[in-house]
Design a protein around this motif. Structure first.
Motif, PDB file in Angstrom:
ATOM      1  N   ARG A 121      -2.470   5.635   2.597  1.00  0.00           N
ATOM      2  CA  ARG A 121      -2.981   5.039   3.836  1.00  0.00           C
ATOM      3  C   ARG A 121      -3.786   6.049   4.645  1.00  0.00           C
ATOM      4  O   ARG A 121      -3.411   7.210   4.755  1.00  0.00           O
ATOM      5  CB  ARG A 121      -1.827   4.526   4.702  1.00  0.00           C
ATOM      6  N   ASP A 122      -4.877   5.578   5.203  1.00  0.00           N
ATOM      7  CA  ASP A 122      -5.672   6.381   6.126  1.00  0.00           C
ATOM      8  C   ASP A 122      -5.379   5.890   7.535  1.00  0.00           C
ATOM      9  O   ASP A 122      -5.148   4.694   7.753  1.00  0.00           O
ATOM     10  CB  ASP A 122      -7.167   6.241   5.812  1.00  0.00           C
ATOM     11  N   TYR A 123      -5.412   6.808   8.513  1.00  0.00           N
ATOM     12  CA  TYR A 123      -5.016   6.433   9.875  1.00  0.00           C
ATOM     13  C   TYR A 123      -6.106   5.582  10.526  1.00  0.00           C
ATOM     14  O   TYR A 123      -7.292   5.921  10.455  1.00  0.00           O
ATOM     15  CB  TYR A 123      -4.781   7.694  10.711  1.00  0.00           C
TER      16      TYR A 123
ATOM     17  N   GLY B 241      -4.615  -2.412   6.863  1.00  0.00           N
ATOM     18  CA  GLY B 241      -4.751  -0.965   6.886  1.00  0.00           C
ATOM     19  C   GLY B 241      -6.034  -0.463   6.247  1.00  0.00           C
ATOM     20  O   GLY B 241      -6.895  -1.229   5.809  1.00  0.00           O
ATOM     21  N   ARG B 242      -6.136   0.854   6.200  1.00  0.00           N
ATOM     22  CA  ARG B 242      -7.246   1.549   5.555  1.00  0.00           C
ATOM     23  C   ARG B 242      -6.675   2.416   4.441  1.00  0.00           C
ATOM     24  O   ARG B 242      -5.588   2.969   4.578  1.00  0.00           O
ATOM     25  CB  ARG B 242      -7.999   2.426   6.562  1.00  0.00           C
ATOM     26  N   ILE B 243      -7.396   2.530   3.344  1.00  0.00           N
ATOM     27  CA  ILE B 243      -6.945   3.311   2.197  1.00  0.00           C
ATOM     28  C   ILE B 243      -7.897   4.484   1.999  1.00  0.00           C
ATOM     29  O   ILE B 243      -9.121   4.326   2.043  1.00  0.00           O
ATOM     30  CB  ILE B 243      -6.887   2.442   0.921  1.00  0.00           C
TER      31      ILE B 243
ATOM     32  N   GLU C 120       2.217  -5.722   6.631  1.00  0.00           N
ATOM     33  CA  GLU C 120       1.919  -4.404   6.073  1.00  0.00           C
ATOM     34  C   GLU C 120       0.772  -4.422   5.061  1.00  0.00           C
ATOM     35  O   GLU C 120       0.427  -3.398   4.488  1.00  0.00           O
ATOM     36  CB  GLU C 120       3.169  -3.801   5.424  1.00  0.00           C
TER      37      GLU C 120
ATOM     38  N   SER D 115     -11.756  -2.001   5.046  1.00  0.00           N
ATOM     39  CA  SER D 115     -10.509  -1.973   5.812  1.00  0.00           C
ATOM     40  C   SER D 115     -10.076  -3.395   6.139  1.00  0.00           C
ATOM     41  O   SER D 115     -10.889  -4.331   6.116  1.00  0.00           O
ATOM     42  CB  SER D 115     -10.688  -1.184   7.111  1.00  0.00           C
TER      43      SER D 115
ATOM     44  N   GLY E 270      -8.045  -1.392  11.058  1.00  0.00           N
ATOM     45  CA  GLY E 270      -6.871  -1.095  10.242  1.00  0.00           C
ATOM     46  C   GLY E 270      -5.562  -1.362  10.959  1.00  0.00           C
ATOM     47  O   GLY E 270      -4.487  -1.193  10.385  1.00  0.00           O
TER      48      GLY E 270
ATOM     49  N   PRO F 266       2.229   4.459   1.127  1.00  0.00           N
ATOM     50  CA  PRO F 266       2.063   5.129   2.430  1.00  0.00           C
ATOM     51  C   PRO F 266       1.221   6.398   2.350  1.00  0.00           C
ATOM     52  O   PRO F 266       0.479   6.717   3.283  1.00  0.00           O
ATOM     53  CB  PRO F 266       3.508   5.447   2.845  1.00  0.00           C
TER      54      PRO F 266
ATOM     55  N   ILE G  90       0.846  -1.190   0.000  1.00  0.00           N
ATOM     56  CA  ILE G  90       0.000   0.000   0.000  1.00  0.00           C
ATOM     57  C   ILE G  90       0.884   1.243   0.000  1.00  0.00           C
ATOM     58  O   ILE G  90       1.808   1.352   0.810  1.00  0.00           O
ATOM     59  CB  ILE G  90      -0.927   0.010   1.240  1.00  0.00           C
TER      60      ILE G  90
ATOM     61  N   TYR H 166     -11.421  -3.983  -0.269  1.00  0.00           N
ATOM     62  CA  TYR H 166     -11.221  -2.836  -1.146  1.00  0.00           C
ATOM     63  C   TYR H 166     -12.087  -2.853  -2.403  1.00  0.00           C
ATOM     64  O   TYR H 166     -12.239  -1.834  -3.074  1.00  0.00           O
ATOM     65  CB  TYR H 166      -9.745  -2.721  -1.521  1.00  0.00           C
TER      66      TYR H 166
END
Length: 468
Positions: free
Chosen positions: A124-126, A292-294, A289, A300, A147, A121, A119, A240
């Motif tokens: 990426r969403d927090y 996560g969230r995009i 890795e 997620s 995430g 960086p 992904i 996704y």
């Protein structure tokens, strides 16, 4: 383009060296046709000039060097993905896993390379939303955030399999409108463990929203390497492309790393710490890795990898490197397990680095952060009182120390410990925390905002409602 050769030079264990090859790529799939017509499978591990090193999935017994045909298929390992995967059990190659799944193969919407892509960086969403597991020791103290990568560090003989199954069936996101599913990857487990997981999922209805990838202890090591990547490929498709929130549970990552070491030894690579390959960190990162969230995507992926620490050693390469890559760890305690406390979660040693992002007003409850801090401070003081009682005797403790000692005992028995079919929502967990704190004097509540304290533990004894 398929290319066929009869130029096998050497066979050593599960490895086959094929000479005079052209246009072969790394991790390309291979078919080996034996003289009796049997077809075996493998993939390219290494290429050097015109030589290709092939890892066989089914082993090399009965292979005739001079008469076997080796076909390079011109593609890497792929998984056929579809929403039909939900409720199904697959092996480490993405095929229906008999005897747990006897239905026909799914009709894939498309084929996807299992190695995926990292992904970006920037994209990426927090992680910021709460995931409820039903365990007070996780939800209340070391909160799991959507995430996040939050591994469980266990030891031989500890009930990590039971914990994994319970999280798989209980985990959910807050809000009934959210589309949630679990992708469960089991690597190197026994048939009895596999049977336990499947029976548990089906008896509780969790199977309807789960995709299971199962690799047993007697399956090839190379298949164990692909199992978590199969699971994550399915998770990425559902998250996704189908806007689902996916929790990926992987057990046991120690078996995965041991398979990696076995293959590295067969390739005669220079070993690193404890015989594991020097690229163990990079390899683990390529798995972890993928959570996560995009930005711009509704779905997620949250990960809970589970690993057993050899000799309960947290400095062993597998937990050590895992800790560097992930955002915390949940540690199972042998001491609590001996006290018959389940789950034996060592909340003092455990850590969720993102918990502050997933708690509070609109996510769990406004008092969560203050309550968490006060509970941890009180439990720490209680453990100190317990150690003092061992040295001096309980009678030598001050009245306040005796109250903290009582708090620690009740905290372990009532807050950390719960039944393996007991699913507590976050409100029950937080209310239980307040109930336990009332074993201590009100003036000891120094980590709670006075307004919160008056709201949940008013001086006149009548609790105020939220927002009043």
């Amino acid at each position: 383009m398929i290319r066929e050769y009869t130029t096998t030079v050497e066979i050593s264990g599960p490895l086959m060296l094929v000479g005079s090859v052209e246009g072969v790529s790394y991790e390309e799939l291979v078919e080996i046709e034996l003289p009796n017509g049997e077809i075996r499978h493998g993939k390219v591990l290494e290429i050097d000039s015109s030589m290709a090193l092939v890892q066989l999935f089914e082993g090399s017994s009965g292979t005739d060097i001079s008469r076997s045909k080796v076909r390079f298929l011109g593609k890497q390992v792929e998984l056929g993905v579809s929403v039909e995967m939900l409720g199904r059990v697959f092996d480490g190659q993405g095929r229906p896993r008999a005897p747990f799944d006897t239905a026909p193969p799914i009709v894939p919407e498309k084929m996807v390379n299992i190695n995926g892509a990292p992904i970006n960086p920037y994209a990426r969403d927090y992680p910021a939303e709460f995931i409820q597991t039903g365990f007070s020791s996780i939800d209340g103290i070391n909160t799991l955030v959507r995430g996040q990568k939050l591994p469980i560090f266990s030891g031989s003989g500890l009930p990590h399999s039971i914990v994994a199954a319970q999280i798989a069936r209980q985990a959910r996101v807050r809000g009934s409108e959210e589309n949630f599913a679990v992708v469960f990857a089991a690597m190197g487990i026994t048939f009895e463990e596999a049977d336990y997981f499947i029976r548990d999922f089906r008896s509780t209805g969790a199977m309807d929203r789960a995709v299971v990838f199962m690799n047993l202890a007697d399956d090839p090591a190379i298949e164990r390497i692909s199992t978590p990547r199969m699971a994550l490929t399915a998770a990425e498709y559902l998250a996704y492309e189908k806007d689902m929130h996916i929790l990926v549970i992987m057990t046991d990552m120690t078996n995965y790393c041991d398979a990696l070491r076995e293959i590295a030894a067969a390739r005669k690579e220079v070993p690193g710490r404890r015989g594991y390959p020097g690229y163990l960190y990079t390899d683990l990162a390529s798995i972890y890795e993928r959570a996560g969230r995009i930005k711009g995507r509704k779905g997620s992926i949250t990960q809970i990898p589970i690993l057993t620490m050899p000799e309960d050693d947290k400095t062993h390469p597998i937990p050590d490197l895992t800790g560097y890559i992930t955002e915390g760890q949940l540690i199972l305690s042998r001491e609590l397990h001996k006290k018959d406390i389940y789950p034996p979660m060592d909340v003092m040693e455990s850590l969720s680095r993102l918990k502050d992002k997933g708690i509070g007003e609109g996510k769990t409850r406004g008092d969560h952060a203050d309550l968490f801090n006060q509970l941890m401070a009180a439990y720490s003081a209680g453990k100190d009182s317990r150690e003092l009682a061992v040295i001096l005797g309980a009678a030598a403790l001050s009245p306040l120390d005796q109250k903290y000692l009582k708090f620690a005992e009740e905290y372990e028995k009532r807050y950390i410990s719960q039944g393996n079919h007991e699913n507590r929502n976050i409100e029950e967990t937080l209310d239980l925390g307040w109930e336990l704190l009332k074993l201590l004097p009100r003036e000891e509540m120094k980590r709670i905002d006075p307004k919160r304290l008056e709201q949940y533990w008013p001086a006149n004894g009548s609790k105020k409602t939220e927002g009043s």
